[in-house]
Design a protein around this motif. Structure first.
Motif, PDB file in Angstrom:
ATOM      1  N   PRO A  17      42.798  31.612   4.897  1.00  0.00           N
ATOM      2  CA  PRO A  17      41.927  32.787   4.780  1.00  0.00           C
ATOM      3  C   PRO A  17      40.560  32.480   4.164  1.00  0.00           C
ATOM      4  CG  PRO A  17      44.162  33.392   4.229  1.00  0.00           C
ATOM      5  CD  PRO A  17      44.173  31.905   4.426  1.00  0.00           C
ATOM      6  N   THR A  18      40.492  31.555   3.204  1.00  0.00           N
ATOM      7  CA  THR A  18      39.197  31.211   2.608  1.00  0.00           C
ATOM      8  C   THR A  18      38.243  30.612   3.638  1.00  0.00           C
ATOM      9  OG1 THR A  18      40.143  29.100   1.913  1.00  0.00           O
ATOM     10  CG2 THR A  18      40.103  30.874   0.276  1.00  0.00           C
ATOM     11  N   ASP A  19      38.798  29.990   4.666  1.00  0.00           N
ATOM     12  CA  ASP A  19      37.951  29.402   5.698  1.00  0.00           C
ATOM     13  C   ASP A  19      37.314  30.470   6.587  1.00  0.00           C
ATOM     14  OD1 ASP A  19      38.410  26.638   5.043  1.00  0.00           O
ATOM     15  OD2 ASP A  19      40.441  26.894   5.837  1.00  0.00           O
ATOM     16  N   ILE A  20      37.869  31.673   6.586  1.00  0.00           N
ATOM     17  CA  ILE A  20      37.223  32.762   7.319  1.00  0.00           C
ATOM     18  C   ILE A  20      35.851  33.043   6.712  1.00  0.00           C
ATOM     19  CG2 ILE A  20      37.333  35.221   7.866  1.00  0.00           C
ATOM     20  CD1 ILE A  20      40.361  34.962   8.036  1.00  0.00           C
ATOM     21  N   ASP A  21      35.799  33.157   5.393  1.00  0.00           N
ATOM     22  CA  ASP A  21      34.525  33.403   4.731  1.00  0.00           C
ATOM     23  C   ASP A  21      33.538  32.270   4.991  1.00  0.00           C
ATOM     24  OD1 ASP A  21      35.616  35.707   3.678  1.00  0.00           O
ATOM     25  OD2 ASP A  21      36.091  34.819   1.739  1.00  0.00           O
ATOM     26  N   ARG A  22      34.018  31.045   4.962  1.00  0.00           N
ATOM     27  CA  ARG A  22      33.151  29.895   5.201  1.00  0.00           C
ATOM     28  C   ARG A  22      32.633  29.897   6.634  1.00  0.00           C
ATOM     29  NH1 ARG A  22      36.024  25.066   4.816  1.00  0.00           N
ATOM     30  NH2 ARG A  22      34.078  23.937   4.397  1.00  0.00           N
ATOM     31  N   SER A  23      33.478  30.287   7.567  1.00  0.00           N
ATOM     32  CA  SER A  23      33.030  30.330   8.962  1.00  0.00           C
ATOM     33  C   SER A  23      31.966  31.399   9.160  1.00  0.00           C
ATOM     34  CB  SER A  23      34.216  30.571   9.900  1.00  0.00           C
ATOM     35  OG  SER A  23      34.709  31.898   9.816  1.00  0.00           O
ATOM     36  N   VAL A  24      32.089  32.509   8.456  1.00  0.00           N
ATOM     37  CA  VAL A  24      31.083  33.569   8.550  1.00  0.00           C
ATOM     38  C   VAL A  24      29.755  33.092   7.972  1.00  0.00           C
ATOM     39  CG1 VAL A  24      30.441  35.852   7.692  1.00  0.00           C
ATOM     40  CG2 VAL A  24      32.733  35.472   8.611  1.00  0.00           C
ATOM     41  N   ARG A  25      29.808  32.383   6.852  1.00  0.00           N
ATOM     42  CA  ARG A  25      28.570  31.850   6.264  1.00  0.00           C
ATOM     43  C   ARG A  25      27.904  30.856   7.213  1.00  0.00           C
ATOM     44  NH1 ARG A  25      31.601  31.125   1.556  1.00  0.00           N
ATOM     45  NH2 ARG A  25      31.350  28.846   1.637  1.00  0.00           N
ATOM     46  N   LEU A  26      28.710  30.008   7.833  1.00  0.00           N
ATOM     47  CA  LEU A  26      28.152  29.050   8.779  1.00  0.00           C
ATOM     48  C   LEU A  26      27.575  29.764   9.996  1.00  0.00           C
ATOM     49  CD1 LEU A  26      27.653  26.131   9.593  1.00  0.00           C
ATOM     50  CD2 LEU A  26      29.978  26.046  10.521  1.00  0.00           C
ATOM     51  N   ALA A  27      28.279  30.771  10.482  1.00  0.00           N
ATOM     52  CA  ALA A  27      27.788  31.532  11.639  1.00  0.00           C
ATOM     53  C   ALA A  27      26.465  32.225  11.315  1.00  0.00           C
ATOM     54  CB  ALA A  27      28.831  32.568  12.062  1.00  0.00           C
ATOM     55  N   VAL A  60      24.154  20.461  11.990  1.00  0.00           N
ATOM     56  CA  VAL A  60      23.023  20.271  11.071  1.00  0.00           C
ATOM     57  C   VAL A  60      23.187  21.105   9.811  1.00  0.00           C
ATOM     58  CG1 VAL A  60      20.544  20.678  10.806  1.00  0.00           C
ATOM     59  CG2 VAL A  60      21.422  19.621  12.908  1.00  0.00           C
ATOM     60  N   LEU A  61      23.742  22.303   9.961  1.00  0.00           N
ATOM     61  CA  LEU A  61      23.860  23.233   8.838  1.00  0.00           C
ATOM     62  C   LEU A  61      25.218  23.145   8.131  1.00  0.00           C
ATOM     63  CD1 LEU A  61      22.169  26.242  10.646  1.00  0.00           C
ATOM     64  CD2 LEU A  61      21.216  24.928   8.745  1.00  0.00           C
ATOM     65  N   ALA A  62      26.011  22.147   8.450  1.00  0.00           N
ATOM     66  CA  ALA A  62      27.323  21.981   7.814  1.00  0.00           C
ATOM     67  C   ALA A  62      27.255  21.984   6.282  1.00  0.00           C
ATOM     68  CB  ALA A  62      27.983  20.695   8.315  1.00  0.00           C
ATOM     69  N   PRO A  63      26.201  21.421   5.646  1.00  0.00           N
ATOM     70  CA  PRO A  63      26.150  21.453   4.174  1.00  0.00           C
ATOM     71  C   PRO A  63      26.174  22.861   3.589  1.00  0.00           C
ATOM     72  CG  PRO A  63      24.641  19.787   5.000  1.00  0.00           C
ATOM     73  CD  PRO A  63      25.137  20.554   6.199  1.00  0.00           C
ATOM     74  N   VAL A  64      25.819  23.880   4.367  1.00  0.00           N
ATOM     75  CA  VAL A  64      25.858  25.256   3.879  1.00  0.00           C
ATOM     76  C   VAL A  64      27.272  25.630   3.434  1.00  0.00           C
ATOM     77  CG1 VAL A  64      25.613  27.677   4.585  1.00  0.00           C
ATOM     78  CG2 VAL A  64      23.880  25.997   5.252  1.00  0.00           C
ATOM     79  N   VAL A  65      28.277  25.051   4.073  1.00  0.00           N
ATOM     80  CA  VAL A  65      29.671  25.352   3.733  1.00  0.00           C
ATOM     81  C   VAL A  65      30.375  24.129   3.145  1.00  0.00           C
ATOM     82  CG1 VAL A  65      29.950  27.266   5.336  1.00  0.00           C
ATOM     83  CG2 VAL A  65      30.317  24.920   6.156  1.00  0.00           C
ATOM     84  N   GLY A  66      29.591  23.208   2.601  1.00  0.00           N
ATOM     85  CA  GLY A  66      30.167  22.030   1.969  1.00  0.00           C
ATOM     86  C   GLY A  66      30.616  20.953   2.926  1.00  0.00           C
ATOM     87  N   GLY A  67      30.178  21.039   4.182  1.00  0.00           N
ATOM     88  CA  GLY A  67      30.570  20.051   5.174  1.00  0.00           C
ATOM     89  C   GLY A  67      29.530  18.966   5.342  1.00  0.00           C
ATOM     90  N   ARG A  68      29.831  18.029   6.238  1.00  0.00           N
ATOM     91  CA  ARG A  68      28.937  16.906   6.495  1.00  0.00           C
ATOM     92  C   ARG A  68      28.511  16.910   7.967  1.00  0.00           C
ATOM     93  NH1 ARG A  68      31.235  12.254   6.430  1.00  0.00           N
ATOM     94  NH2 ARG A  68      33.392  13.023   6.529  1.00  0.00           N
ATOM     95  N   PRO A  69      27.214  16.830   8.236  1.00  0.00           N
ATOM     96  CA  PRO A  69      26.748  16.828   9.624  1.00  0.00           C
ATOM     97  C   PRO A  69      27.398  15.752  10.474  1.00  0.00           C
ATOM     98  CG  PRO A  69      24.902  17.167   8.149  1.00  0.00           C
ATOM     99  CD  PRO A  69      26.080  16.844   7.285  1.00  0.00           C
ATOM    100  N   GLU A  70      27.582  14.560   9.906  1.00  0.00           N
ATOM    101  CA  GLU A  70      28.162  13.479  10.704  1.00  0.00           C
ATOM    102  C   GLU A  70      29.607  13.788  11.102  1.00  0.00           C
ATOM    103  OE1 GLU A  70      28.120  12.081   6.322  1.00  0.00           O
ATOM    104  OE2 GLU A  70      26.880  13.262   7.698  1.00  0.00           O
ATOM    105  N   ALA A  71      30.345  14.471  10.224  1.00  0.00           N
ATOM    106  CA  ALA A  71      31.726  14.838  10.558  1.00  0.00           C
ATOM    107  C   ALA A  71      31.746  15.870  11.686  1.00  0.00           C
ATOM    108  CB  ALA A  71      32.438  15.388   9.329  1.00  0.00           C
TER     109      ALA A  71
END
Length: 310
Positions: A280-290, A213-224
């Motif tokens: 490495p940039t995905d580490i920051d994105r994973s922290v934001r999503l978490a 549901v919160l995937a848009p926080v990191v530029g993702g798509r809920p359906e994906a």
């Protein structure tokens, strides 16, 4: 139940502000006690392991129940007790910090230090991991531990109060100590591992749903994220880490999974997700999503606590 809900919120805020208690951490104390008990009672069979788990988790749960009875009828004290227990059980800030430290070493092109820092997050052998493999390991750890160390304790508190939080944290700690598949713990740790699996069945799926549901926080798509979760989660050897890691992979648009080395044991895990390997940039994105998932779990837990009648 307003005291329970308020305590959960205050405990969550304390974890985000202060992290783990610097001294006299109750979870660390429980771990030392559990290790001492293990030395006295260890036998390489499931019956003793079941007794070990039952006594330790049951004892902690009983202590939590007694503590809540002492403060019954005193909402302020009950709120503070719940807040303190929640704070010591959560690990969201520490998880984010450890992930950020690994990212900093990667940015400095210091692989030896990044590998050493990674040992604070995962149990796999990091000695031969490159930048991408380290990044993957961090993202996987952030996903799994957000469920284990943030979502699950909050939901346990919403349903079971102080006793629920304490019992969950005790079970999760025992799983980390004796629940792995080494020759020593394959039988003795069976009960601890299975109890942790059962207690995390619902939290893991709540975590996965929140990540989607919160995937848009990191530029993702809920359906994906939902598609990756429903398609790939069953490939993971863990019934609970699978949904969370798959949902994070889909939300972040990266691919997780692969070969992990644990001492002399090598696991070839199927991949999760369709994207490129983690960077490495995905580490920051994973922290934001978490962090977003943690806030979402807090909201859910407060609502659940307020809806309960006792």
């Amino acid at each position: 139940m307003r005291a329970r809900a308020a305590g959960l919120a205050l405990g969550f805020a304390a974890d985000r502000m202060f992290g783990d208690p610097a001294r006299f951490h109750p979870v660390a104390g429980f771990g030392l006690m559990a290790r001492d008990v293990e030395r006295q009672v260890y036998r390489n069979h499931r019956t003793m392991g079941l007794a070990y788990t039952s006594v330790l988790v049951g004892g902690v749960a009983t202590a939590g129940l007694l503590a809540e009875r002492v403060v019954a009828g005193r909402p302020v004290m009950r709120t503070l007790l719940t807040a303190a227990t929640t704070w010591t059980a959560l690990g969201g800030r520490s998880l984010s910090q450890e992930a950020t430290y690994v990212r900093a070493w990667l940015d400095a092109d210091n692989l030896p230090e990044a590998r050493q820092q990674l040992t604070h997050l995962v149990g796999r052998d990091p000695s031969n991991l490159d930048q991408q493999e380290i990044s993957r390991a961090v993202v996987e750890s952030v996903a799994e531990n957000t469920s284990d160390a943030v979502v699950a304790p909050l939901l346990a508190g919403a349903v079971g109060g102080v006793a629920g939080i304490a019992a969950y944290r005790a079970a999760n700690t025992l799983d980390a100590m004796v629940g792995h598949r080494s020759p020593r713990y394959r039988e003795f740790g069976w009960a601890s591992a299975r109890l942790d699996d059962v207690l995390n069945l619902v939290p893991a799926r709540v975590s996965a749903l929140l990540a989607a549901v919160l995937a848009p926080v990191v530029g993702g798509r809920p359906e994906a994220a939902l598609r990756t979760w429903t398609r790939d989660a069953r490939r993971h050897p863990s019934p609970n880490a699978g949904p969370v890691e798959a949902a994070f992979a889909g939300a972040l648009g990266v691919q997780l999974g692969g070969t992990n080395v644990y001492g002399e044991r090598v696991e070839h895990r199927p991949t999760l997700g369709d994207g490129p390997v983690a960077l490495p940039t995905d580490i920051d994105r994973s922290v934001r999503l978490a962090d977003a998932v943690g806030l979402g779990a807090l909201a859910v837990s407060v609502v659940v606590a307020l809806k309960r009648r006792r």
